[in-house]
Structures are given as structure tokens and as C-alpha cells.
Scaffold this active site. Structure first.
Site, PDB file in Angstrom:
ATOM      1  CE1 TYR A 163      -3.852   2.331   0.918  1.00 18.36           C
ATOM      2  CE2 TYR A 163      -2.330   3.225   2.543  1.00 18.36           C
ATOM      3  CZ  TYR A 163      -3.506   3.317   1.830  1.00 18.36           C
ATOM      4  OH  TYR A 163      -4.338   4.380   2.025  1.00 18.36           O
ATOM      5  N   PRO A 186      -2.671  12.858   5.206  1.00 25.63           N
ATOM      6  CG  PRO A 186      -4.753  11.802   5.035  1.00 25.63           C
ATOM      7  CD  PRO A 186      -3.509  12.131   4.255  1.00 25.63           C
TER       8      PRO A 186
END
Length: 324
Positions: free
Chosen positions: A146, A173
């Protein structure tokens, strides 16, 4: 300008529109007066277009002709799912991101804001992490598939700018939570999974078992705060370089501290057991929000305890329809 000299409309397409952050942006746009005059907002989910498929991606873009894209869609999961399926996370996210960015380019989109993750940073690094350090070393082994796929968005953004002058950028974030999150105990994000576990243990009168020691530290950002910041990035932030969207370093808390806020919010008074045979993941990934503060020195984040209480209350009220 269009052919009659009028300002062309701004059409914002949000991929991953039914997820945690898509729902937060939708709330900010429609419930908090975040939509500007002349803006049209379209939120799509995988039900409307499977972005792994280039033809479905193109069909969605041709249907809506977006001028701006907020790209949130991704294959995501919890720590243990990532550890089991790194290859699938890598391949699926590379495909999704390439399909969205290339289609946006082919159709002349003015701006794309993609969403990265704090897990993309090197595992072995100095703290606090900042935006210049993304590619300084391998990410943590637990979710390298990922992480590398998300890093490649930054590489592609620079390439689209260098070769075509495209204003494609990305936000990073820290740990996001809020209403509409995935509260699945096995593959949800840490706070949301803990909220569901706490609710279940309270309902069943059982021990609340927490994976790991609870000593890992994280900076948590409330999804509505993040939604407000992403709207600012879409309209005002002109850099190609990514920007970390996070509370400050001093707001970092341990999982144990966050769990205490959850148990208080849900009035759970039963026994708690930390299963130290389970992995803690990265012990810390402290990120600097100094760049954000240079742009927005006065932005006010929702206090963590208040945001956790609101999210717990939302889960209780919407349990039957929540992703559990």
C-alpha cells in the site's frame, strides 16, 4: 471561459465518495455551507465505477466531465490484512491511481488532489517526519505494498507537472477517524475497530481485548477537520509537493490513551486485556504540520476527546447501517 465568454463551471468529482473521508467532504460541502457559487459536486463510489477498470474510469469521467478531482478511492484495510495481502494492495492501488490520474490528464482536468497516508514514510527515520522525507527509505514491512503504491502518486504528480504542466498534488493525513468509517473489528482502522470492540464487549458483558500493548503513538485527525482542509487545498494550495494535514506533534497520543477516551465515551466499565502477542505495528510515526501552519496558522482542530465522543455516538445511533 466557455464559448459565450462565461466562466466555465467548476465540477468537482470525488472518488471514494461513500467512504469515511468522502462522506466528511460531502458534509462540509452540503451541511456546513462549504460549496461555493458555481461549483457542482459529484461523489462516486465503486458501485458506480470500478476504478480498477480503465474503461469504467473513462466512462465516469466522460459522464461528469470534471474540472477538478479529489481522489480518495483506494483499496484499504487494517494492519493485519495489510500484512497478509501486501501484493494485492500494491497492484490494486497502482491500477486505481494510474487510471484516475491518466484519465484526468487525458480529459484536461485543471487540478487533482490525491490522498496519501502517513504510512508511506520511511520506517527508519528521524522525527518529526516532514514532506521532504517521503522517499528517503523503505516504508514499514507491515504495509509496504500500500505504501509504495501511494508513494507513486507523488512520483506521477511530479511527472505530470514536468511533462505537461499539470497541477496535480497530494495531501498526507495522519490517522483519520469519524462517522462513516469502516468499524470492522478485523480490518477497520485502529480507533474505529476499538470503538466496535468496546461496544460489543459492553453489550455482551465480556472482556475488551486489544491487539498489542497499547503503547504505539499516533496523531489522530477527525474526518470533518480533514474535509475542511482538503477543500482549502483544492482551492488555494498551488504546490505540486504534497502537504501533511495533521494535528501538531504535541497532540500525539498512545493507543491506550485513545482507548480510555473511547471507553469513557461509551461508558464501558468492564475488564480490558492487552494481547501483547499481537503486533503493535509502527511504534510511532510523528509527523510535522509546520508546513500547514505556515499556510493556515489559525486553523482550529476539533479536540480529540470531543471527536471520539461524536464518533462513538454516531456508531451507536447508526449501528445497523454502519460498516461493521
Amino acid at each position: 471561459m466557455d464559448s459565450r465568454g462565461h466562466a466555465a463551471p467548476t465540477r468537482v468529482l470525488v472518488t471514494g465518495g461513500s467512504g469515511l473521508l468522502g462522506k466528511a467532504i460531502e458534509h462540509v460541502v452540503h451541511e456546513e455551507g462549504g460549496r461555493l457559487e458555481g461549483e457542482e459536486w459529484i461523489f462516486i463510489s465503486s458501485k458506480e465505477a470500478n476504478l480498477l477498470d480503465i474503461e469504467q474510469t473513462r466512462a465516469a469521467f466522460e459522464k461528469y466531465h470534471p474540472t477538478h478531482i479529489i481522489h480518495l478511492a483506494a483499496k484499504v484495510g487494517g494492519l493485519y490484512q495489510h500484512m497478509r495481502e501486501n501484493l494485492q494492495f500494491l497492484r490494486d492501488n497502482l491500477k486505481i491511481n494510474d487510471n484516475v490520474l491518466q484519465t484526468a490528464h487525458e480529459m484536461g482536468a485543471t487540478k487533482v488532489v490525491s490522498c496519501l497516508s502517513s504510512c508511506i514514510f520511511p520506517d527508519k527515520t528521524t522525527y518529526p517526519i516532514d514532506e521532504t522525507m517521503i522517499h528517503n527509505g523503505p516504508p514499514h514491512d507491515s504495509n509496504f505494498g500500500y505504501s509504495y503504491a501511494k508513494r507513486m502518486i507523488d512520483v506521477q504528480n511530479r511527472a505530470y507537472f514536468g511533462q505537461h504542466g499539470r497541477c496535480y498534488t497530494a495531501v498526507i493525513p495522519t490517522n483519520v477517524f469519524g462517522p462513516y468509517d469502516n468499524f470492522n473489528i478485523d480490518n477497520g482502522h485502529v480507533l474505529s475497530a476499538l470503538m466496535h470492540k468496546t461496544l460489543t464487549a459492553k453489550r455482551d458483558g465480556t472482556t475488551l481485548t486489544v491487539c498489542g500493548s497499547g503503547t504505539s503513538q499516533r496523531q489522530f485527525i477527525y474526518s470533518l477537520d480533514l474535509g475542511r482542509l482538503i477543500l482549502w487545498v483544492l482551492r488555494e494550495y498551488s504546490e505540486i509537493d504534497p502537504i501533511i494535514l495533521s494535528v501538531g506533534e504535541e497532540e500525539e497520543v498512545t493507543i491506550k490513551d485513545a482507548l480510555e477516551m473511547i471507553t469513557q465515551s461509551m461508558d464501558f466499565k468492564g475488564p480490558i486485556r492487552f494481547d501483547t502477542a499481537m503486533s503493535d505495528g509502527q511504534l510511532k510515526k510523528t509527523a510535522s504540520n509546520a508546513k500547514l501552519r505556515r499556510y493556515l496558522p489559525d486553523f482550529t482542530f476539533t479536540p480529540l476527546r470531543e471527536a471520539i465522543k461524536t464518533t462513538c455516538d454516531w456508531l451507536v445511533a447508526n449501528y445497523d447501517s454502519a460498516r461493521t
